[in-house]
Design a protein around this motif. Sequence first.
Motif, PDB file in Angstrom:
ATOM      1  N   ALA A 194      18.030 -11.773   0.049  1.00  0.00           N
ATOM      2  CA  ALA A 194      19.262 -12.539   0.186  1.00  0.00           C
ATOM      3  C   ALA A 194      20.412 -11.960  -0.635  1.00  0.00           C
ATOM      4  CB  ALA A 194      19.022 -13.988  -0.239  1.00  0.00           C
ATOM      5  N   SER A 195      20.141 -10.935  -1.419  1.00  0.00           N
ATOM      6  CA  SER A 195      21.164 -10.349  -2.282  1.00  0.00           C
ATOM      7  C   SER A 195      22.141  -9.496  -1.477  1.00  0.00           C
ATOM      8  CB  SER A 195      20.511  -9.475  -3.349  1.00  0.00           C
ATOM      9  OG  SER A 195      19.938  -8.313  -2.751  1.00  0.00           O
ATOM     10  N   GLU A 196      23.180  -9.029  -2.142  1.00  0.00           N
ATOM     11  CA  GLU A 196      24.156  -8.158  -1.477  1.00  0.00           C
ATOM     12  C   GLU A 196      23.475  -6.920  -0.916  1.00  0.00           C
ATOM     13  OE1 GLU A 196      28.225  -5.633  -2.565  1.00  0.00           O
ATOM     14  OE2 GLU A 196      27.457  -7.136  -3.958  1.00  0.00           O
ATOM     15  N   ALA A 197      22.551  -6.344  -1.676  1.00  0.00           N
ATOM     16  CA  ALA A 197      21.832  -5.159  -1.214  1.00  0.00           C
ATOM     17  C   ALA A 197      20.984  -5.479   0.011  1.00  0.00           C
ATOM     18  CB  ALA A 197      20.951  -4.609  -2.330  1.00  0.00           C
ATOM     19  N   GLY A 198      20.334  -6.647  -0.019  1.00  0.00           N
ATOM     20  CA  GLY A 198      19.522  -7.050   1.119  1.00  0.00           C
ATOM     21  C   GLY A 198      20.361  -7.234   2.363  1.00  0.00           C
ATOM     22  N   ARG A 199      21.514  -7.848   2.214  1.00  0.00           N
ATOM     23  CA  ARG A 199      22.397  -8.054   3.364  1.00  0.00           C
ATOM     24  C   ARG A 199      22.961  -6.737   3.873  1.00  0.00           C
ATOM     25  NH1 ARG A 199      24.121 -12.171  -0.099  1.00  0.00           N
ATOM     26  NH2 ARG A 199      26.077 -11.056  -0.542  1.00  0.00           N
ATOM     27  N   ALA A 200      23.019  -5.723   2.985  1.00  0.00           N
ATOM     28  CA  ALA A 200      23.549  -4.413   3.373  1.00  0.00           C
ATOM     29  C   ALA A 200      22.488  -3.512   3.997  1.00  0.00           C
ATOM     30  CB  ALA A 200      24.155  -3.716   2.153  1.00  0.00           C
ATOM     31  N   GLY A 201      21.256  -4.009   4.085  1.00  0.00           N
ATOM     32  CA  GLY A 201      20.243  -3.231   4.780  1.00  0.00           C
ATOM     33  C   GLY A 201      19.063  -2.782   3.951  1.00  0.00           C
ATOM     34  N   LEU A 202      18.992  -3.211   2.695  1.00  0.00           N
ATOM     35  CA  LEU A 202      17.821  -2.879   1.886  1.00  0.00           C
ATOM     36  C   LEU A 202      16.600  -3.582   2.459  1.00  0.00           C
ATOM     37  CD1 LEU A 202      16.546  -1.696  -0.775  1.00  0.00           C
ATOM     38  CD2 LEU A 202      17.067  -3.912  -1.816  1.00  0.00           C
ATOM     39  N   ARG A 203      15.538  -2.829   2.674  1.00  0.00           N
ATOM     40  CA  ARG A 203      14.295  -3.427   3.172  1.00  0.00           C
ATOM     41  C   ARG A 203      13.388  -3.702   1.983  1.00  0.00           C
ATOM     42  NH1 ARG A 203      10.804  -1.781   8.492  1.00  0.00           N
ATOM     43  NH2 ARG A 203       9.126  -3.289   8.212  1.00  0.00           N
ATOM     44  N   VAL A 204      12.894  -4.926   1.896  1.00  0.00           N
ATOM     45  CA  VAL A 204      12.035  -5.327   0.778  1.00  0.00           C
ATOM     46  C   VAL A 204      10.682  -5.762   1.326  1.00  0.00           C
ATOM     47  CG1 VAL A 204      11.788  -6.778  -1.263  1.00  0.00           C
ATOM     48  CG2 VAL A 204      14.078  -6.116  -0.484  1.00  0.00           C
TER      49      VAL A 204
END
Length: 267
Positions: A60-70
Amino acid sequence: MSSADPASLGRALCIITGASRGFGRAVARELSRLVTPGSGLVLAARSGEDLRAVREELAASEAGRAGLRVESVVADVGRTEGLEAIIRAAKDALIEQVDHVMLVNNAASLGDVSRFAVSFNDLAEVDSYLSLNVSSAWCLTARVLQAFPQRPGLRRTVVNISSLCAIKPFPSWALYCTGKAARDMMFQVLALEEPDVRVLSYSPGPLDTAMQVEARSRSADPGIRKLFGDQFAEGKLMSCEASCAKLMKLLLEDSYTSGAHVDVYDL
């Protein structure tokens, strides 16, 4: 940011063990901010509930919204099936070709500090501790480097979360000191054998974590209990976030000698 950006680790695949709490959780958060879109994080730990919370936070973070796959993996790194699950998740996390593969060997346990060295006469007990704290880091590192072999344009970094105990004996901490010392030496050998791999043993300092509570309450040696009790009372324990920030700076600058043991107080 590009992969050449000094404030970035590039498009990276980062694997972090013991990522559900404490220092491992801080590392996961910081790495998510330092990688570029198209990167993947693989978070491994034995605690499923805490691990899911970290994964949801980062997704849900900015990085996640920018396409980071976790990806999160509930796994015991002391068991072969746990290591296999982590490697499968790492391969699944690859959305695009990455230019940096990083493994952070953070998972560890304090061991029984309520006893002195001469009380450990059970092979199975000692072997169990060393399996989780030494063999697992060794075998996972080997599996990651085999799964992601060297190729032009790929950086590979292995971080060993170490301790002052790797180089200084603490009475009643025979298991922990032995495990940390063995890990440091293993990674020194790796640095010599694999010059294309960047290898770092980082000692994060006395952290304000559950492990510290155990250290100051259960250590058999009264001097050790007093040492950590005083550090806590005087506010001298470091936050995981403060120590992690120094580790990230070290990784970004990338000027350390491969295989070196670097203490947070050296920075």
